[in-house]
Design a protein around this motif. Structure first.
Motif, PDB file in Angstrom:
ATOM      1  N   SER A  27      53.588  44.774  38.793  1.00 13.50           N
ATOM      2  CA  SER A  27      52.651  44.540  37.848  1.00 13.50           C
ATOM      3  C   SER A  27      53.099  43.094  37.398  1.00 13.50           C
ATOM      4  O   SER A  27      53.890  42.778  36.669  1.00 13.50           O
ATOM      5  CB  SER A  27      52.670  45.644  36.591  1.00 13.50           C
ATOM      6  N   LEU A  28      51.757  42.328  37.328  1.00 13.29           N
ATOM      7  CA  LEU A  28      52.056  41.032  36.592  1.00 13.29           C
ATOM      8  C   LEU A  28      50.996  40.743  35.306  1.00 13.29           C
ATOM      9  O   LEU A  28      50.582  39.895  35.024  1.00 13.29           O
ATOM     10  CB  LEU A  28      51.702  39.772  37.425  1.00 13.29           C
ATOM     11  N   SER A  29      50.253  42.087  35.124  1.00 12.51           N
ATOM     12  CA  SER A  29      49.343  42.184  34.141  1.00 12.51           C
ATOM     13  C   SER A  29      49.836  41.526  32.748  1.00 12.51           C
ATOM     14  O   SER A  29      48.928  41.079  31.803  1.00 12.51           O
ATOM     15  CB  SER A  29      48.957  43.793  33.742  1.00 12.51           C
ATOM     16  N   TYR A  30      51.210  41.594  32.334  1.00 12.04           N
ATOM     17  CA  TYR A  30      51.684  40.855  31.010  1.00 12.04           C
ATOM     18  C   TYR A  30      52.237  39.523  31.251  1.00 12.04           C
ATOM     19  O   TYR A  30      52.917  38.940  30.281  1.00 12.04           O
ATOM     20  CB  TYR A  30      52.717  41.902  30.331  1.00 12.04           C
ATOM     21  N   ASP A  31      51.932  38.724  32.275  1.00 11.11           N
ATOM     22  CA  ASP A  31      52.447  37.525  32.765  1.00 11.11           C
ATOM     23  C   ASP A  31      51.268  36.604  32.456  1.00 11.11           C
ATOM     24  O   ASP A  31      50.272  36.748  33.005  1.00 11.11           O
ATOM     25  CB  ASP A  31      53.213  37.497  33.853  1.00 11.11           C
ATOM     26  N   ALA A  32      51.653  35.461  32.204  1.00  8.38           N
ATOM     27  CA  ALA A  32      50.792  34.364  32.435  1.00  8.38           C
ATOM     28  C   ALA A  32      50.834  33.947  33.905  1.00  8.38           C
ATOM     29  O   ALA A  32      51.760  33.778  34.378  1.00  8.38           O
ATOM     30  CB  ALA A  32      50.939  33.022  31.587  1.00  8.38           C
ATOM     31  N   MET A  33      49.700  33.716  34.490  1.00  2.00           N
ATOM     32  CA  MET A  33      49.579  33.066  35.954  1.00  2.00           C
ATOM     33  C   MET A  33      48.597  31.956  35.893  1.00  2.00           C
ATOM     34  O   MET A  33      47.764  31.677  34.958  1.00  2.00           O
ATOM     35  CB  MET A  33      48.666  34.257  36.708  1.00  2.00           C
ATOM     36  N   GLY A  34      48.813  31.536  37.188  1.00  2.00           N
ATOM     37  CA  GLY A  34      47.819  30.055  37.051  1.00  2.00           C
ATOM     38  C   GLY A  34      47.734  29.407  38.501  1.00  2.00           C
ATOM     39  O   GLY A  34      48.285  29.950  39.555  1.00  2.00           O
ATOM     40  N   TRP A  35      47.348  28.204  38.365  1.00  5.05           N
ATOM     41  CA  TRP A  35      47.360  27.389  39.770  1.00  5.05           C
ATOM     42  C   TRP A  35      47.900  25.953  39.706  1.00  5.05           C
ATOM     43  O   TRP A  35      48.013  25.381  38.591  1.00  5.05           O
ATOM     44  CB  TRP A  35      45.822  27.036  40.081  1.00  5.05           C
ATOM     45  N   PHE A  36      48.747  25.691  40.766  1.00  2.00           N
ATOM     46  CA  PHE A  36      49.243  24.364  40.973  1.00  2.00           C
ATOM     47  C   PHE A  36      48.438  23.919  42.196  1.00  2.00           C
ATOM     48  O   PHE A  36      47.720  24.497  42.929  1.00  2.00           O
ATOM     49  CB  PHE A  36      50.970  24.328  41.185  1.00  2.00           C
ATOM     50  N   ARG A  37      48.644  22.531  42.405  1.00  2.00           N
ATOM     51  CA  ARG A  37      48.074  21.945  43.549  1.00  2.00           C
ATOM     52  C   ARG A  37      49.101  20.819  44.151  1.00  2.00           C
ATOM     53  O   ARG A  37      49.722  19.966  43.406  1.00  2.00           O
ATOM     54  CB  ARG A  37      46.612  21.309  43.487  1.00  2.00           C
ATOM     55  N   GLN A  38      48.902  20.584  45.293  1.00  2.00           N
ATOM     56  CA  GLN A  38      49.662  19.473  45.960  1.00  2.00           C
ATOM     57  C   GLN A  38      48.901  18.620  47.028  1.00  2.00           C
ATOM     58  O   GLN A  38      48.510  19.453  48.126  1.00  2.00           O
ATOM     59  CB  GLN A  38      50.933  20.081  46.447  1.00  2.00           C
ATOM     60  N   ALA A  39      48.504  17.440  46.743  1.00  2.00           N
ATOM     61  CA  ALA A  39      47.845  16.604  47.708  1.00  2.00           C
ATOM     62  C   ALA A  39      48.995  15.864  48.613  1.00  2.00           C
ATOM     63  O   ALA A  39      50.001  15.886  48.330  1.00  2.00           O
ATOM     64  CB  ALA A  39      47.099  15.615  46.831  1.00  2.00           C
ATOM     65  N   PRO A  40      48.645  15.536  49.887  1.00  2.00           N
ATOM     66  CA  PRO A  40      49.283  14.771  50.643  1.00  2.00           C
ATOM     67  C   PRO A  40      50.139  13.630  49.934  1.00  2.00           C
ATOM     68  O   PRO A  40      49.327  12.771  49.686  1.00  2.00           O
ATOM     69  CB  PRO A  40      48.126  14.296  51.866  1.00  2.00           C
ATOM     70  N   GLY A  41      51.069  13.660  50.297  1.00  2.00           N
ATOM     71  CA  GLY A  41      52.103  12.595  49.749  1.00  2.00           C
ATOM     72  C   GLY A  41      52.251  12.520  48.493  1.00  2.00           C
ATOM     73  O   GLY A  41      53.112  11.564  47.647  1.00  2.00           O
ATOM     74  N   ARG A  49      46.228  27.352  33.724  1.00  2.00           N
ATOM     75  CA  ARG A  49      47.173  28.747  33.484  1.00  2.00           C
ATOM     76  C   ARG A  49      46.262  29.610  32.462  1.00  2.00           C
ATOM     77  O   ARG A  49      45.468  29.189  31.592  1.00  2.00           O
ATOM     78  CB  ARG A  49      48.532  28.011  32.610  1.00  2.00           C
ATOM     79  N   ILE A  50      46.589  30.808  32.831  1.00  2.00           N
ATOM     80  CA  ILE A  50      45.929  31.818  31.702  1.00  2.00           C
ATOM     81  C   ILE A  50      46.843  32.761  31.321  1.00  2.00           C
ATOM     82  O   ILE A  50      47.581  33.322  31.865  1.00  2.00           O
ATOM     83  CB  ILE A  50      44.616  32.260  32.389  1.00  2.00           C
ATOM     84  N   THR A  51      46.929  33.070  29.951  1.00  2.00           N
ATOM     85  CA  THR A  51      47.949  34.125  29.446  1.00  2.00           C
ATOM     86  C   THR A  51      47.255  35.673  30.028  1.00  2.00           C
ATOM     87  O   THR A  51      46.335  35.931  30.437  1.00  2.00           O
ATOM     88  CB  THR A  51      47.998  34.152  27.895  1.00  2.00           C
ATOM     89  N   TRP A  52      48.344  36.554  29.781  1.00  2.00           N
ATOM     90  CA  TRP A  52      47.899  37.914  30.355  1.00  2.00           C
ATOM     91  C   TRP A  52      46.633  38.644  29.986  1.00  2.00           C
ATOM     92  O   TRP A  52      46.064  39.334  30.514  1.00  2.00           O
ATOM     93  CB  TRP A  52      49.142  38.670  29.744  1.00  2.00           C
ATOM     94  N   ARG A  71      40.900  35.668  34.638  1.00  2.00           N
ATOM     95  CA  ARG A  71      41.843  36.926  35.386  1.00  2.00           C
ATOM     96  C   ARG A  71      41.087  38.310  35.012  1.00  2.00           C
ATOM     97  O   ARG A  71      40.356  38.474  34.125  1.00  2.00           O
ATOM     98  CB  ARG A  71      43.034  36.870  35.081  1.00  2.00           C
ATOM     99  N   ASP A  72      41.308  39.268  36.190  1.00  2.00           N
ATOM    100  CA  ASP A  72      41.010  40.366  35.935  1.00  2.00           C
ATOM    101  C   ASP A  72      42.276  41.375  36.150  1.00  2.00           C
ATOM    102  O   ASP A  72      42.500  41.400  37.314  1.00  2.00           O
ATOM    103  CB  ASP A  72      39.954  40.805  37.045  1.00  2.00           C
ATOM    104  N   ASN A  73      42.793  41.762  35.131  1.00  2.00           N
ATOM    105  CA  ASN A  73      44.014  42.601  35.212  1.00  2.00           C
ATOM    106  C   ASN A  73      43.879  43.802  36.033  1.00  2.00           C
ATOM    107  O   ASN A  73      44.537  44.556  36.774  1.00  2.00           O
ATOM    108  CB  ASN A  73      44.570  42.872  33.819  1.00  2.00           C
ATOM    109  N   ALA A  74      42.682  44.671  35.872  1.00  2.00           N
ATOM    110  CA  ALA A  74      42.269  45.591  36.718  1.00  2.00           C
ATOM    111  C   ALA A  74      42.352  45.512  38.131  1.00  2.00           C
ATOM    112  O   ALA A  74      42.845  46.443  38.967  1.00  2.00           O
ATOM    113  CB  ALA A  74      41.081  46.402  36.191  1.00  2.00           C
ATOM    114  N   LYS A  75      42.087  44.288  38.487  1.00  2.00           N
ATOM    115  CA  LYS A  75      42.055  43.851  39.967  1.00  2.00           C
ATOM    116  C   LYS A  75      43.350  43.109  40.102  1.00  2.00           C
ATOM    117  O   LYS A  75      43.633  42.711  41.400  1.00  2.00           O
ATOM    118  CB  LYS A  75      41.143  43.275  40.415  1.00  2.00           C
TER     119      LYS A  75
END
Length: 124
Positions: A27-41, A49-52, A71-75
């Motif tokens: 369960s990560l329902s109580y953790d902040a989750m989010g996105w990073f990205r990496q472009a070539p080079g 980022r979004i909190t729980w 986010r949808d914590n149920a899913k």
């Protein structure tokens, strides 16, 4: 914990994509989750980022006003709606959890889990 990201693809500049990241194994329902990205080079960079409870979001300046994280914590799923895409948004996008923010520094740390990444390509 496993993070499975999907939704990437090829889109023309000005178009939209929606990324999804589903967590499984714990369960990560109580953790902040989010996105990073990496472009070539380039180094991997923070995107959003979004909190729980969804009460607080953070965005990189380069995507503010164009991207929306939710986010949808149920899913156990986090979404990244990307609108008005630009060629410079081309990168592999990774979801991550948990994500903590260092106060007064604007940096992010603590990402113990990463998804495999999904390619986003924006053509001009």
């Amino acid at each position: 914990v496993q993070l499975q990201a999907c939704g990437g693809g090829l889109v023309q500049a000005g178009g939209s994509l929606r990324l999804s990241c589903q967590a499984s194994g714990s369960s990560l329902s109580y953790d902040a989750m989010g996105w990073f990205r990496q472009a070539p080079g380039k180094e991997r960079e923070f995107v959003a980022r979004i909190t729980w409870n969804g009460g607080l979001t953070n965005y990189a300046d380069s995507v503010k006003g164009r991207f929306t994280i939710s986010r949808d914590n149920a899913k156990t799923t986090v979404y990244l709606q990307m609108n008005s895409l630009k060629p410079e948004d081309t990168a592999v996008y990774y979801c991550a959890a948990p994500i903590f923010v260092a106060p007064n520094k604007g940096t992010y740390y603590g990402m113990a889990y990463w998804g495999k990444g999904t390619q986003v390509t924006v053509s001009s």
